[in-house]
Design a protein around this motif. Structure first.
Motif, PDB file in Angstrom:
ATOM      1  N   LEU A   1       0.808  -1.230   0.000  1.00 36.29           N
ATOM      2  CA  LEU A   1       0.000   0.000   0.000  1.00 36.29           C
ATOM      3  C   LEU A   1       0.838   1.277   0.000  1.00 36.29           C
ATOM      4  CD1 LEU A   1      -2.806  -1.130   2.458  1.00 36.29           C
ATOM      5  CD2 LEU A   1      -2.827  -1.210  -0.039  1.00 36.29           C
ATOM      6  N   ASN A   2       1.935   1.253  -0.739  1.00 36.90           N
ATOM      7  CA  ASN A   2       2.764   2.445  -0.909  1.00 36.90           C
ATOM      8  C   ASN A   2       2.315   3.121  -2.207  1.00 36.90           C
ATOM      9  OD1 ASN A   2       4.721   4.369  -1.393  1.00 36.90           O
ATOM     10  ND2 ASN A   2       6.407   3.059  -0.690  1.00 36.90           N
ATOM     11  N   ILE A   3       1.301   3.976  -2.096  1.00 38.76           N
ATOM     12  CA  ILE A   3       0.665   4.564  -3.271  1.00 38.76           C
ATOM     13  C   ILE A   3       1.634   5.446  -4.060  1.00 38.76           C
ATOM     14  CG2 ILE A   3      -1.259   5.992  -4.074  1.00 38.76           C
ATOM     15  CD1 ILE A   3      -1.961   3.173  -2.895  1.00 38.76           C
ATOM     16  N   GLY A   4       2.508   6.156  -3.381  1.00 42.38           N
ATOM     17  CA  GLY A   4       3.504   6.979  -4.084  1.00 42.38           C
ATOM     18  C   GLY A   4       4.399   6.133  -4.967  1.00 42.38           C
ATOM     19  N   ALA A   5       4.853   5.009  -4.438  1.00 38.17           N
ATOM     20  CA  ALA A   5       5.713   4.106  -5.213  1.00 38.17           C
ATOM     21  C   ALA A   5       4.939   3.441  -6.346  1.00 38.17           C
ATOM     22  CB  ALA A   5       6.343   3.061  -4.302  1.00 38.17           C
ATOM     23  N   VAL A   6       3.658   3.164  -6.127  1.00 41.70           N
ATOM     24  CA  VAL A   6       2.818   2.604  -7.201  1.00 41.70           C
ATOM     25  C   VAL A   6       2.764   3.593  -8.362  1.00 41.70           C
ATOM     26  CG1 VAL A   6       0.455   1.980  -7.856  1.00 41.70           C
ATOM     27  CG2 VAL A   6       1.412   1.141  -5.701  1.00 41.70           C
ATOM     28  N   MET A   7       2.505   4.855  -8.052  1.00 37.78           N
ATOM     29  CA  MET A   7       2.409   5.874  -9.098  1.00 37.78           C
ATOM     30  C   MET A   7       3.755   6.064  -9.803  1.00 37.78           C
ATOM     31  SD  MET A   7      -0.113   8.505  -7.056  1.00 37.78           S
ATOM     32  CE  MET A   7       0.335   9.884  -8.046  1.00 37.78           C
ATOM     33  N   TYR A   8       4.832   6.104  -9.047  1.00 30.85           N
ATOM     34  CA  TYR A   8       6.179   6.257  -9.599  1.00 30.85           C
ATOM     35  C   TYR A   8       6.485   5.131 -10.580  1.00 30.85           C
ATOM     36  CZ  TYR A   8      11.338   6.069  -9.518  1.00 30.85           C
ATOM     37  OH  TYR A   8      12.665   5.999  -9.863  1.00 30.85           O
ATOM     38  N   SER A   9       6.300   3.890 -10.141  1.00 29.79           N
ATOM     39  CA  SER A   9       6.668   2.765 -10.994  1.00 29.79           C
ATOM     40  C   SER A   9       5.725   2.628 -12.187  1.00 29.79           C
ATOM     41  CB  SER A   9       6.746   1.472 -10.184  1.00 29.79           C
ATOM     42  OG  SER A   9       5.585   1.274  -9.428  1.00 29.79           O
ATOM     43  N   ALA A  10       4.445   2.941 -12.008  1.00 27.65           N
ATOM     44  CA  ALA A  10       3.517   2.886 -13.143  1.00 27.65           C
ATOM     45  C   ALA A  10       3.878   3.951 -14.182  1.00 27.65           C
ATOM     46  CB  ALA A  10       2.080   3.078 -12.659  1.00 27.65           C
ATOM     47  N   PHE A  11       4.203   5.148 -13.714  1.00 27.79           N
ATOM     48  CA  PHE A  11       4.601   6.221 -14.618  1.00 27.79           C
ATOM     49  C   PHE A  11       5.876   5.854 -15.377  1.00 27.79           C
ATOM     50  CE2 PHE A  11       7.053  10.115 -15.440  1.00 27.79           C
ATOM     51  CZ  PHE A  11       6.155  10.789 -16.258  1.00 27.79           C
ATOM     52  N   PHE A  12       6.819   5.186 -14.711  1.00 33.78           N
ATOM     53  CA  PHE A  12       8.073   4.809 -15.364  1.00 33.78           C
ATOM     54  C   PHE A  12       7.896   3.594 -16.279  1.00 33.78           C
ATOM     55  CE2 PHE A  12      11.794   6.960 -13.022  1.00 33.78           C
ATOM     56  CZ  PHE A  12      11.097   8.155 -12.948  1.00 33.78           C
ATOM     57  N   ALA A  13       6.912   2.736 -16.004  1.00 32.88           N
ATOM     58  CA  ALA A  13       6.652   1.575 -16.869  1.00 32.88           C
ATOM     59  C   ALA A  13       5.965   1.998 -18.165  1.00 32.88           C
ATOM     60  CB  ALA A  13       5.788   0.546 -16.132  1.00 32.88           C
ATOM     61  N   TYR A  14       5.120   2.988 -18.067  1.00 31.57           N
ATOM     62  CA  TYR A  14       4.267   3.442 -19.178  1.00 31.57           C
ATOM     63  C   TYR A  14       4.997   3.645 -20.504  1.00 31.57           C
ATOM     64  CZ  TYR A  14       2.227   7.669 -21.452  1.00 31.57           C
ATOM     65  OH  TYR A  14       1.820   8.629 -22.327  1.00 31.57           O
ATOM     66  N   PRO A  15       6.101   4.407 -20.597  1.00 32.79           N
ATOM     67  CA  PRO A  15       6.723   4.564 -21.920  1.00 32.79           C
ATOM     68  C   PRO A  15       7.330   3.275 -22.457  1.00 32.79           C
ATOM     69  CG  PRO A  15       8.059   5.654 -20.244  1.00 32.79           C
ATOM     70  CD  PRO A  15       6.789   5.212 -19.582  1.00 32.79           C
ATOM     71  N   HIS A  16       7.739   2.369 -21.562  1.00 30.06           N
ATOM     72  CA  HIS A  16       8.321   1.099 -22.002  1.00 30.06           C
ATOM     73  C   HIS A  16       7.296   0.260 -22.767  1.00 30.06           C
ATOM     74  CE1 HIS A  16      11.131   2.339 -18.886  1.00 30.06           C
ATOM     75  NE2 HIS A  16      12.025   1.537 -19.449  1.00 30.06           N
ATOM     76  N   PHE A  17       6.071   0.185 -22.238  1.00 30.13           N
ATOM     77  CA  PHE A  17       5.043  -0.616 -22.906  1.00 30.13           C
ATOM     78  C   PHE A  17       4.675  -0.024 -24.272  1.00 30.13           C
ATOM     79  CE2 PHE A  17       4.372  -2.144 -18.528  1.00 30.13           C
ATOM     80  CZ  PHE A  17       4.464  -3.498 -18.777  1.00 30.13           C
ATOM     81  N   PHE A  18       4.574   1.294 -24.339  1.00 26.87           N
ATOM     82  CA  PHE A  18       4.267   1.921 -25.631  1.00 26.87           C
ATOM     83  C   PHE A  18       5.427   1.752 -26.611  1.00 26.87           C
ATOM     84  CE2 PHE A  18       0.757   3.882 -23.445  1.00 26.87           C
ATOM     85  CZ  PHE A  18      -0.207   3.982 -24.435  1.00 26.87           C
ATOM     86  N   LEU A  19       6.667   1.843 -26.123  1.00 27.72           N
ATOM     87  CA  LEU A  19       7.818   1.671 -27.010  1.00 27.72           C
ATOM     88  C   LEU A  19       7.865   0.252 -27.558  1.00 27.72           C
ATOM     89  CD1 LEU A  19      10.355   2.653 -28.411  1.00 27.72           C
ATOM     90  CD2 LEU A  19      11.622   2.231 -26.281  1.00 27.72           C
ATOM     91  N   ILE A  20       7.630  -0.737 -26.721  1.00 31.90           N
ATOM     92  CA  ILE A  20       7.605  -2.132 -27.192  1.00 31.90           C
ATOM     93  C   ILE A  20       6.558  -2.283 -28.298  1.00 31.90           C
ATOM     94  CG2 ILE A  20       6.999  -4.504 -26.550  1.00 31.90           C
ATOM     95  CD1 ILE A  20       8.219  -3.805 -23.743  1.00 31.90           C
ATOM     96  N   SER A  21       5.384  -1.727 -28.076  1.00 25.83           N
ATOM     97  CA  SER A  21       4.314  -1.805 -29.070  1.00 25.83           C
ATOM     98  C   SER A  21       4.729  -1.133 -30.379  1.00 25.83           C
ATOM     99  CB  SER A  21       3.048  -1.146 -28.513  1.00 25.83           C
ATOM    100  OG  SER A  21       2.048  -1.081 -29.496  1.00 25.83           O
TER     101      SER A  21
END
Length: 151
Positions: free
Chosen positions: A109-129
């Motif tokens: 339940l570390n919401i700040g870390a959830v947002m941080y890691s989701a934001f950093f994952a986001y460009p990777h998934f789009f780049l792979i696509s």
């Protein structure tokens, strides 16, 4: 003639996903290094204090934590290199790393870390696509390149 951009733009249209992937990995590496140096400095300060709790901090084992931090630096480097070289599998290393971090942060339940890691994952998934669709290639990158400020 210039072709219309087909790729996704990150950060409100500020940059293309290849550039964003490289930037977030560089930022992550900097944050991890700062965390390592800050932790080591705090331990040194605590060691000099005459307080039982400070001594506990100074003597707490951090080997496993330090190993994880070093692995994270390496994985960020691998993902950044993958973005630079248009390698979807190496970019996927970053996507998996940030996704695992996101799930682990969600569990505790570390919401700040959830947002941080989701934001950093986001460009990777789009780049792979985009690499898979042939949108982001070395030949087409001049057409897809977008940057408003950083690099």
């Amino acid at each position: 003639p210039d072709l219309p951009k087909r790729g996704h733009l990150c950060c409100g249209g500020c940059c293309d996903v290849r550039r964003a992937s490289m930037i977030v990995n560089a930022v992550n590496t900097g944050i991890v290094l700062l965390s390592i140096f800050t932790t080591l400095a705090a331990r040194n300060v605590a060691a000099d204090m005459d307080d039982d709790r400070a001594q506990d901090l100074a003597e707490a084992p951090i080997g496993a934590w330090m190993a994880v931090m070093c692995i994270e630096i390496v994985l960020s480097g691998v993902a950044a290199y993958g973005a630079r070289s248009y390698n979807q599998w190496l970019v996927g290393v970053g996507a998996v790393m940030y996704s695992v971090h996101c799930v682990m942060s969600l569990i505790i339940l570390n919401i700040g870390a959830v947002m941080y890691s989701a934001f950093f994952a986001y460009p990777h998934f789009f780049l792979i696509s985009e690499i898979r669709k042939g949108i982001m290639t070395p030949e087409n990158y001049p057409n897809e390149e977008q940057s408003c400020c950083c690099v």
